[in-house]
Scaffold this motif. Structure first.
Motif, PDB file in Angstrom:
ATOM      1  N   TYR A 167       0.825  -1.206   0.000  1.00 51.29           N
ATOM      2  CA  TYR A 167       0.000   0.000   0.000  1.00 51.29           C
ATOM      3  C   TYR A 167       0.858   1.255   0.000  1.00 51.29           C
ATOM      4  O   TYR A 167       0.584   2.204  -0.728  1.00 51.29           O
ATOM      5  CB  TYR A 167      -0.960  -0.021   1.186  1.00 51.29           C
ATOM      6  N   GLY A 168       1.891   1.254   0.830  1.00 49.04           N
ATOM      7  CA  GLY A 168       2.731   2.443   0.968  1.00 49.04           C
ATOM      8  C   GLY A 168       3.396   2.805  -0.345  1.00 49.04           C
ATOM      9  O   GLY A 168       3.426   3.974  -0.743  1.00 49.04           O
ATOM     10  N   GLY A 221      -7.417   4.034  -3.055  1.00 47.04           N
ATOM     11  CA  GLY A 221      -7.424   3.101  -1.935  1.00 47.04           C
ATOM     12  C   GLY A 221      -8.038   3.663  -0.658  1.00 47.04           C
ATOM     13  O   GLY A 221      -8.197   2.944   0.328  1.00 47.04           O
ATOM     14  N   VAL A 222      -8.393   4.941  -0.669  1.00 47.15           N
ATOM     15  CA  VAL A 222      -8.827   5.589   0.579  1.00 47.15           C
ATOM     16  C   VAL A 222     -10.282   5.265   0.913  1.00 47.15           C
ATOM     17  O   VAL A 222     -11.170   5.379   0.069  1.00 47.15           O
ATOM     18  CB  VAL A 222      -8.648   7.124   0.473  1.00 47.15           C
ATOM     19  N   ARG A 223     -10.530   4.857   2.154  1.00 46.20           N
ATOM     20  CA  ARG A 223     -11.891   4.588   2.590  1.00 46.20           C
ATOM     21  C   ARG A 223     -12.466   5.775   3.342  1.00 46.20           C
ATOM     22  O   ARG A 223     -13.637   6.086   3.256  1.00 46.20           O
ATOM     23  CB  ARG A 223     -11.892   3.351   3.504  1.00 46.20           C
ATOM     24  N   ILE A 236      -7.686   6.634   6.192  1.00 51.23           N
ATOM     25  CA  ILE A 236      -7.729   5.182   6.425  1.00 51.23           C
ATOM     26  C   ILE A 236      -7.979   4.520   5.076  1.00 51.23           C
ATOM     27  O   ILE A 236      -8.910   4.898   4.358  1.00 51.23           O
ATOM     28  CB  ILE A 236      -8.878   4.784   7.384  1.00 51.23           C
ATOM     29  N   LEU A 237      -7.139   3.548   4.745  1.00 45.44           N
ATOM     30  CA  LEU A 237      -7.310   2.832   3.476  1.00 45.44           C
ATOM     31  C   LEU A 237      -8.360   1.740   3.635  1.00 45.44           C
ATOM     32  O   LEU A 237      -8.690   1.330   4.748  1.00 45.44           O
ATOM     33  CB  LEU A 237      -5.980   2.202   3.046  1.00 45.44           C
ATOM     34  N   ARG A 238      -8.829   1.229   2.496  1.00 42.22           N
ATOM     35  CA  ARG A 238      -9.799   0.127   2.534  1.00 42.22           C
ATOM     36  C   ARG A 238      -9.281  -1.076   3.310  1.00 42.22           C
ATOM     37  O   ARG A 238     -10.044  -1.830   3.888  1.00 42.22           O
ATOM     38  CB  ARG A 238     -10.113  -0.331   1.109  1.00 42.22           C
ATOM     39  N   MET A 241      -5.621   0.225   6.927  1.00 44.52           N
ATOM     40  CA  MET A 241      -4.371   0.865   7.336  1.00 44.52           C
ATOM     41  C   MET A 241      -4.496   2.385   7.346  1.00 44.52           C
ATOM     42  O   MET A 241      -5.109   2.971   6.464  1.00 44.52           O
ATOM     43  CB  MET A 241      -3.269   0.469   6.359  1.00 44.52           C
ATOM     44  N   GLN A 242      -3.902   2.992   8.365  1.00 45.29           N
ATOM     45  CA  GLN A 242      -3.893   4.448   8.445  1.00 45.29           C
ATOM     46  C   GLN A 242      -2.635   5.002   7.781  1.00 45.29           C
ATOM     47  O   GLN A 242      -1.550   4.438   7.929  1.00 45.29           O
ATOM     48  CB  GLN A 242      -3.938   4.884   9.915  1.00 45.29           C
ATOM     49  N   VAL A 243      -2.780   6.081   7.056  1.00 41.17           N
ATOM     50  CA  VAL A 243      -1.627   6.747   6.449  1.00 41.17           C
ATOM     51  C   VAL A 243      -1.621   8.215   6.865  1.00 41.17           C
ATOM     52  O   VAL A 243      -2.614   8.919   6.683  1.00 41.17           O
ATOM     53  CB  VAL A 243      -1.669   6.673   4.906  1.00 41.17           C
TER      54      VAL A 243
END
Ligand code: DGT
Ligand code: CA
Ligand code: CA
Length: 573
Positions: A167-168, A221-223, A236-238, A241-243
């Motif tokens: 993801y990163g 990818g962002v939820r 927060i991604l789907r 994961m938090q970014v």
């Protein structure tokens, strides 16, 4: 893995789980699992395959019905069968299957009798004592469920390094493609190559007019967008994961990178050094009063503190600052140092590719040699090899080496260490192989004393050259088994056996502290992929990260040696 393949595989897995909970025909369930496996491990994008004219039904385990479903998913992005199942069983219920000790039957009971849909609800029900009365459960089972649900919830808040990387790196690539973006770096525990990552911390340097934050919060990818301002944002991604994103000025980039890479303990130690020099260190720079002393690069900050640049994997305040001061920092092993890979599987046991395909993939990763080490007979779930099948495999490898260029394939086995410490194949057979790896895959719950004796005995076998994944842990799923690692390391030293850093994303075993112990005792470490498909060689970089966290240098790693030197070592010559 190509993204479409991963989505199709995930849908088939989910169908299999839902059918399983419904108590459907086991053959039908297996068909979906096999199809998920096949598609999930294909190296080529499904769409590309179809464009090339490949028939889906030519893939192993894909018949007309499954091929039609694959086409449906590719064409519409949906699968009607899955939607129908979702109307019958709530989707969240499948997560209960991930709890150790809960199979489909029990999940069905918990869902139907107590209307439990989520792990949180399961935990609550176990705490309230509502589970023990169900048919087929009881107070002991309830206590076990309570413990596993708690373990699951705490582990699932962190993400495996490989998942964080996927993801990163997608997000970093997206940010790099924005006009006006000058620099993008993922800091935090990810940069330190921790085996699990809590959240991703991304730093960006950009021209003021670059639409960084806008593109970040709109990434596919962002939820959920938690916060978004001109210089900081959190999403927060789907995947859950938090970014965190921070846009920093170019002249502070080094100081910010240093600060957000951490670890906290390392930062605290650096700030103490700064104070001793009447300097002040923060995420904007290193200052003397109002004057900026350093900050553009990490190196400039370290230098002004009187230190050489310290690699992120060492930044845990575990002695790296003292070593930096003394000029004794290790020159850490790199991915490019690896000359070979001594642990992988082929289709003969539980791998998904032929030996030729695995060798070719290893060569494409820049390796000079690779060892095929399928499972031995006792591991029946993985179709372990008996002496006869192994003999044929060795002959096959011989023929392969005659026609393959650019890589040498070594013969080997990942032989089972039986409960009493003896091995699963006779010495006369092991003697015919280039490399024997010994591994524990059973009886994880022996007492510390018996488990340790078991492994020590296996290390005493004259043919064993490497101990695979020495603690047996699976990240977030299974704790290490109870062994005395110090004694195992001493025995490895005495027998001149290497210990493995298994680079499989779920394992990363040896742990970093054990790498350091091995190095101190003078025991070699082998960084191996344990690849089961041609894609799995990607994992080697995480194995190297683990070894670097364990302070290992090129000379400490067995498979940095060229083939001739390796062969000498294998023969104990
Ligand atoms: P994680 O995300 O839990 O895997 O671990 P990290 O290390 O990425 O931690 P995170 O995301 O909370 O913070 C990123 C870095 O920012 C951390 O490694 C050091 C720095 N940092 C965060 N909070 C503090 C703090 O209170 N003091 C200091 N000195 N540094 C901090
Ligand atoms: Ca973090
Ligand atoms: Ca963070």
């Amino acid at each position: 893995m190509p993204l479409v393949n991963a989505s199709v595989a995930a849908i088939f897995e989910e169908i299999a789980d839902l059918l399983d909970i419904q108590g459907a025909n086991p053959f039908r369930i297996r068909a979906y699992r096999n199809a998920a496996q096949t598609i999930g491990t294909l190296g080529t994008d499904l769409r590309t395959l179809l464009e090339r004219g490949t028939e889906l039904t030519d893939l192993p385990g894909i018949g007309d019905d499954l091929a039609a479903k694959v086409r449906e998913i590719l064409d519409t992005g949906k699968c009607r069968m899955l939607e129908k199942l979702h109307r019958q069983v709530p989707p969240a219920v499948t997560e209960l299957l991930r709890i150790p000790g809960l199979g489909p039957k029990r999940v069905r009971t918990l869902w139907q009798e107590l209307d439990l849909n989520t792990v949180e609800q399961l935990l609550r029900a176990a705490k309230d004592g509502r589970i023990r009365g169900l048919h087929g459960f009881g107070p002991r089972t309830e206590a076990k469920i309570l413990a596993s649900a708690q373990g699951y919830l705490s582990a699932s808040k962190r993400h495996k390094l490989s998942v964080a990387a996927r993801y990163g790196e997608q997000i970093a690539a997206c940010l790099r493609s924005i006009a006006g973006v000058v620099q993008v770096e993922i800091a935090g525990s990810f940069r330190r190559m921790r085996e699990t990552v809590g959240d991703l911390d991304v730093l960006v340097v950009a021209r003021p007019d670059a639409p960084v934050m806008d593109r970040f919060v709109k990434h596919e990818g962002v939820r959920e967008v938690v916060a978004s301002g001109p210089t900081r944002g959190t999403v927060i991604l789907r995947s859950g994961m938090q970014v965190d994103l921070r846009v920093v000025p170019e002249e502070s980039f080094g100081a910010a990178l240093l600060y957000f890479t951490g670890s906290k303990a390392h930062n605290i130690a650096l700030r103490r050094i700064a104070r001793e020099k009447d300097l002040k260190l923060n995420e904007y720079g290193l200052f003397r009063g109002r004057e900026t002393v350093a900050g553009k690069s990490e190196g400039s900050v370290y230098k002004a503190l009187g230190l050489p640049w310290i690699p992120p994997e060492l930044r845990e305040d575990h002695g790296e600052i003292e070593a930096a001061r003394a000029g004794t920092l290790p020159r850490l092993v790199t991915l490019a140092d690896l000359k070979g890979d001594l642990h992988m599987h082929s289709r003969a046991s539980d791998g998904h590719a032929s030996i030729g395909e695995m060798a070719q993939a290893a060569r494409e990763h820049g390796l000079e040699y690779c060892a095929v080490t399928d499972h031995s007979r006792r591991l029946t779930v993985a179709h372990g090899l008996d002496s006869e099948r192994l003999r044929k495999q060795v002959a096959e490898i011989g023929r392969l080496n005659e026609r393959m260029e650019g890589i040498t394939v070594l013969s080997g086995i990942e032989v089972e260490i039986l409960e009493d410490g003896t091995l699963d194949l006779p010495d006369s057979v092991l003697a015919t192989l280039d490399v024997v790896i010994a591994a524990v895959h059973s009886k994880f719950d022996l007492s510390r004393k018996r488990q340790t004796e078991r492994v020590l005995k296996a290390l005493g076998n004259p043919h064993v050259r490497i101990l695979a994944h020495p603690t047996g842990r699976l990240i977030g799923e299974r704790e290490p088994y109870d062994v005395d690692m110090q004694r195992i390391i001493r025995k490895a030293k005495a027998e001149r056996v290497a210990l493995e850093v298994n680079a499989h994303p779920q394992r990363l075993d040896l742990l970093d502290v054990h790498c350091r112990m091995a190095k101190e005792e003078g025991v070699l470490v082998a960084i191996n992929s344990d690849a089961h498909s041609s894609l799995d060689f990607e994992g080697l970089r995480f194995g190297v990260g683990q070894a670097r966290r364990g302070w290992l240098e090129k000379k400490d790693v067995l498979n940095t040696r060229p083939l001739a030197a390796l062969k000498t070592w294998l023969r104990r010559a």
